[in-house]
Each structure stands twice: as C-alpha cells, then as structure tokens.
Scaffold this motif. Structure first.
Motif, PDB file in Angstrom:
ATOM      1  N   GLU A  91      36.438  40.873  27.286  1.00  0.00           N
ATOM      2  CA  GLU A  91      37.892  40.899  27.411  1.00  0.00           C
ATOM      3  C   GLU A  91      38.222  41.378  28.821  1.00  0.00           C
ATOM      4  N   ILE A  92      38.950  40.561  29.571  1.00  0.00           N
ATOM      5  CA  ILE A  92      39.323  40.892  30.946  1.00  0.00           C
ATOM      6  C   ILE A  92      40.764  41.402  30.962  1.00  0.00           C
ATOM      7  N   TYR A  93      40.975  42.574  31.549  1.00  0.00           N
ATOM      8  CA  TYR A  93      42.311  43.166  31.596  1.00  0.00           C
ATOM      9  C   TYR A  93      42.971  43.022  32.965  1.00  0.00           C
ATOM     10  N   LYS A  94      42.165  42.830  34.003  1.00  0.00           N
ATOM     11  CA  LYS A  94      42.679  42.618  35.354  1.00  0.00           C
ATOM     12  C   LYS A  94      41.734  41.674  36.081  1.00  0.00           C
ATOM     13  N   PRO A  95      42.250  40.871  37.021  1.00  0.00           N
ATOM     14  CA  PRO A  95      41.342  40.042  37.824  1.00  0.00           C
ATOM     15  C   PRO A  95      40.305  40.920  38.519  1.00  0.00           C
ATOM     16  N   LEU A  96      39.072  40.479  38.512  1.00  0.00           N
ATOM     17  CA  LEU A  96      38.007  41.274  39.116  1.00  0.00           C
ATOM     18  C   LEU A  96      38.127  41.233  40.634  1.00  0.00           C
ATOM     19  N   PRO A  97      38.013  42.382  41.294  1.00  0.00           N
ATOM     20  CA  PRO A  97      38.082  42.399  42.763  1.00  0.00           C
ATOM     21  C   PRO A  97      36.850  41.741  43.373  1.00  0.00           C
ATOM     22  N   SER A  98      36.976  41.284  44.606  1.00  0.00           N
ATOM     23  CA  SER A  98      35.856  40.595  45.254  1.00  0.00           C
ATOM     24  C   SER A  98      34.739  41.553  45.648  1.00  0.00           C
ATOM     25  N   VAL A 113      26.043  46.599  21.617  1.00  0.00           N
ATOM     26  CA  VAL A 113      26.486  47.653  22.534  1.00  0.00           C
ATOM     27  C   VAL A 113      27.858  47.285  23.088  1.00  0.00           C
ATOM     28  N   GLU A 114      28.766  48.251  23.095  1.00  0.00           N
ATOM     29  CA  GLU A 114      30.090  48.057  23.693  1.00  0.00           C
ATOM     30  C   GLU A 114      30.115  48.734  25.056  1.00  0.00           C
ATOM     31  N   ILE A 115      30.621  48.014  26.061  1.00  0.00           N
ATOM     32  CA  ILE A 115      30.683  48.549  27.423  1.00  0.00           C
ATOM     33  C   ILE A 115      32.119  48.502  27.926  1.00  0.00           C
ATOM     34  N   LEU A 116      32.645  49.647  28.335  1.00  0.00           N
ATOM     35  CA  LEU A 116      33.958  49.737  28.958  1.00  0.00           C
ATOM     36  C   LEU A 116      33.744  49.923  30.454  1.00  0.00           C
ATOM     37  N   LYS A 150      35.869  52.522  39.764  1.00  0.00           N
ATOM     38  CA  LYS A 150      35.520  53.936  39.889  1.00  0.00           C
ATOM     39  C   LYS A 150      36.566  54.706  40.687  1.00  0.00           C
ATOM     40  N   GLU A 151      37.086  54.099  41.748  1.00  0.00           N
ATOM     41  CA  GLU A 151      38.014  54.815  42.625  1.00  0.00           C
ATOM     42  C   GLU A 151      39.366  55.046  41.968  1.00  0.00           C
ATOM     43  N   SER A 152      39.908  54.016  41.312  1.00  0.00           N
ATOM     44  CA  SER A 152      41.251  54.128  40.733  1.00  0.00           C
ATOM     45  C   SER A 152      41.242  54.571  39.276  1.00  0.00           C
ATOM     46  N   GLY A 153      40.123  54.350  38.592  1.00  0.00           N
ATOM     47  CA  GLY A 153      40.056  54.667  37.172  1.00  0.00           C
ATOM     48  C   GLY A 153      40.675  53.612  36.281  1.00  0.00           C
ATOM     49  N   VAL A 154      41.121  52.501  36.859  1.00  0.00           N
ATOM     50  CA  VAL A 154      41.749  51.429  36.087  1.00  0.00           C
ATOM     51  C   VAL A 154      40.681  50.648  35.323  1.00  0.00           C
ATOM     52  N   GLN A 155      40.930  50.421  34.026  1.00  0.00           N
ATOM     53  CA  GLN A 155      39.970  49.655  33.237  1.00  0.00           C
ATOM     54  C   GLN A 155      40.098  48.174  33.562  1.00  0.00           C
ATOM     55  N   LEU A 156      38.965  47.549  33.851  1.00  0.00           N
ATOM     56  CA  LEU A 156      38.940  46.132  34.194  1.00  0.00           C
ATOM     57  C   LEU A 156      38.598  45.251  33.003  1.00  0.00           C
ATOM     58  N   CYS A 157      37.682  45.722  32.159  1.00  0.00           N
ATOM     59  CA  CYS A 157      37.244  44.862  31.068  1.00  0.00           C
ATOM     60  C   CYS A 157      36.536  45.659  29.987  1.00  0.00           C
ATOM     61  N   MET A 158      36.340  44.994  28.857  1.00  0.00           N
ATOM     62  CA  MET A 158      35.539  45.511  27.757  1.00  0.00           C
ATOM     63  C   MET A 158      34.569  44.416  27.344  1.00  0.00           C
ATOM     64  N   GLN A 159      33.326  44.802  27.087  1.00  0.00           N
ATOM     65  CA  GLN A 159      32.325  43.827  26.684  1.00  0.00           C
ATOM     66  C   GLN A 159      31.601  44.301  25.428  1.00  0.00           C
ATOM     67  N   ARG A 160      31.168  43.332  24.643  1.00  0.00           N
ATOM     68  CA  ARG A 160      30.278  43.615  23.520  1.00  0.00           C
ATOM     69  C   ARG A 160      29.048  42.730  23.698  1.00  0.00           C
TER      70      ARG A 160
END
Length: 226
Positions: free
Chosen positions: A100-107, A131-134, A138-148
């Motif tokens: 699940e993508i919550y924001k476009p991934l930065p380059s 396994v679930e991965i959030l 790292k710098e902003s703390g904004v969640q980018l995605c969730m994976q299973r």
C-alpha cells in the motif's frame, strides 16, 4: 532436498525484528526500473523512460511504486537468523508481496523500516511466514508505505502439536478483504516477455537469492534448467 527443519511457533510469533534503514539514490531507482523491464521494448518510450531518465536531471525521475519492495531487502537474512525458525535457506521462496503506497516514493532517501511477524501457517510439507513492514522517511517521519510479505519455507512444515494445523494471524477476521476475480472476460490483455538474463540484472538491486543465479542452488531446490 537437504536440510533439517524445526519450528517453535511461540518463539517465532513473539520475535521482535530490529528496526532497519534502507538508503538509496536515483541510480538505484533507475537500475531497479531497468531490472523489471522498463524500456526493454522501446528505449525512448516516454511512459517508461521517466523511470530511468529526466531532462531536468536524475533527481527528477519518477520511482516505480514496487521499488518499495526493496526497502526490506535485508529481511531474508533476518528471517534466517530468527529464533525458533530452523530451515534450509536454499528452499526459501518469496511467495507474495502486498504493498500500500501512501505517498509517491522520492527519487532518493533514507527509509526507516519497522517489521513485525503478522502470520505463521503450517501447510504440512511447508510453512508460510508472513511479515508486515511499515516504512517511513527517516528524516521527516512520514509514512510512505505498508507491505505484507509472505515467505514460503519448503520442507519446513508439520510442526503442529494438534490434529488441527497451526495457523496464526495478527489481523482480525475480515480485516483483510480477499479480491475476487471477475468471471467476465478481461477488458485488456497485455503480454510481456522477460529477457533470459533479466534476473541477473534485477538481482543487482539487492535480491541476491542464489536461486535466480546459481544453477547448482536451483537444482538443489528442485528446479530443472532448460
């Protein structure tokens, strides 16, 4: 098939993965895109070239959403070292990946990953570990995605202590919806061919499972080469 399997389900489901980081650059994002086939048919196709080149500089390229699967590239080595989980790593298969993508991934960036065991299932001759991965910037703390991620451990099943096969999931019943395939004809059909050496290119993005590059490991795992 070689190797001895031994699984202690309580140790496995109570295991706490250490937080991990994944740093990448525009080059890594472009290499991944090429590894999954971008521009393989047409090197100047604008719909795919944007993932490997931008006229304003590499920092402006777009990143494929599935690039997020690399954020947890070190997960396999952590699974091999998990307490309560003894198996032949040559028989490990990546069974499924849900993103699940919550924001476009930065380059480029540094990603903080928090992983937890979300499921463990005894399938008789094999075991499925989920396994679930959030993942966060790292710098902003904004969640980018969730994976299973579902990992299939061949030859590692049969650890249940009761007639009912052991099955654990952290999700309440009905929380994860199952997609039903329509019975109607598809609206669009798209066919894609992979190149014979594409797996060797893709592995440079960090998936060094020898199953895809070492004929001897593939043979041990039961795969015949044509």
């Amino acid at each position: 098939m070689a190797g001895t399997a031994e699984i202690d389900p309580q140790l496995v489901i109570s295991y706490k993965f250490p937080e991990s980081t994944y740093s990448y650059t525009e080059r890594d994002a472009a290499l991944y895109a090429l590894g999954v086939g971008a521009c393989s048919r047409d090197p100047v196709d604008d719909n795919e070239l944007k993932y490997v080149y931008h006229q304003d500089g590499q920092q402006s390229i777009e990143v494929l959403p599935t690039f997020a699967s690399l954020f947890s590239a070190g997960l396999q080595s952590q699974i091999i070292e998990m307490p309560g989980l003894v198996f032949d790593p040559r028989l490990l298969l990546h069974g499924q990946q849900y993103i699940e993508i919550y924001k476009p991934l930065p380059s480029n960036g540094c990603i903080l990953n928090k992983a937890t065991v979300s499921g463990l299932h005894d399938k008789g001759k094999s075991t499925v570990l989920e396994v679930e991965i959030l993942s966060y910037e790292k710098e902003s703390g904004v969640q980018l995605c969730m994976q299973r991620a579902a990992v299939y451990l061949r030859g590692a099943g049969g650890f249940s202590q009761s007639p009912q096969p052991y099955s654990y999931t952290k999700y309440p019943s009905g929380q994860i919806s199952t997609y039903k395939i329509p019975k109607s004809q598809p609206f669009v059909v798209f066919e894609e061919c992979t190149h014979p050496s594409q797996a060797l290119l893709y592995r440079l993005s960090g998936d060094y499972n020898p199953l895809h590059s070492d004929p001897r490991v593939a043979e041990i795992a039961g795969y015949l080469l044509n």
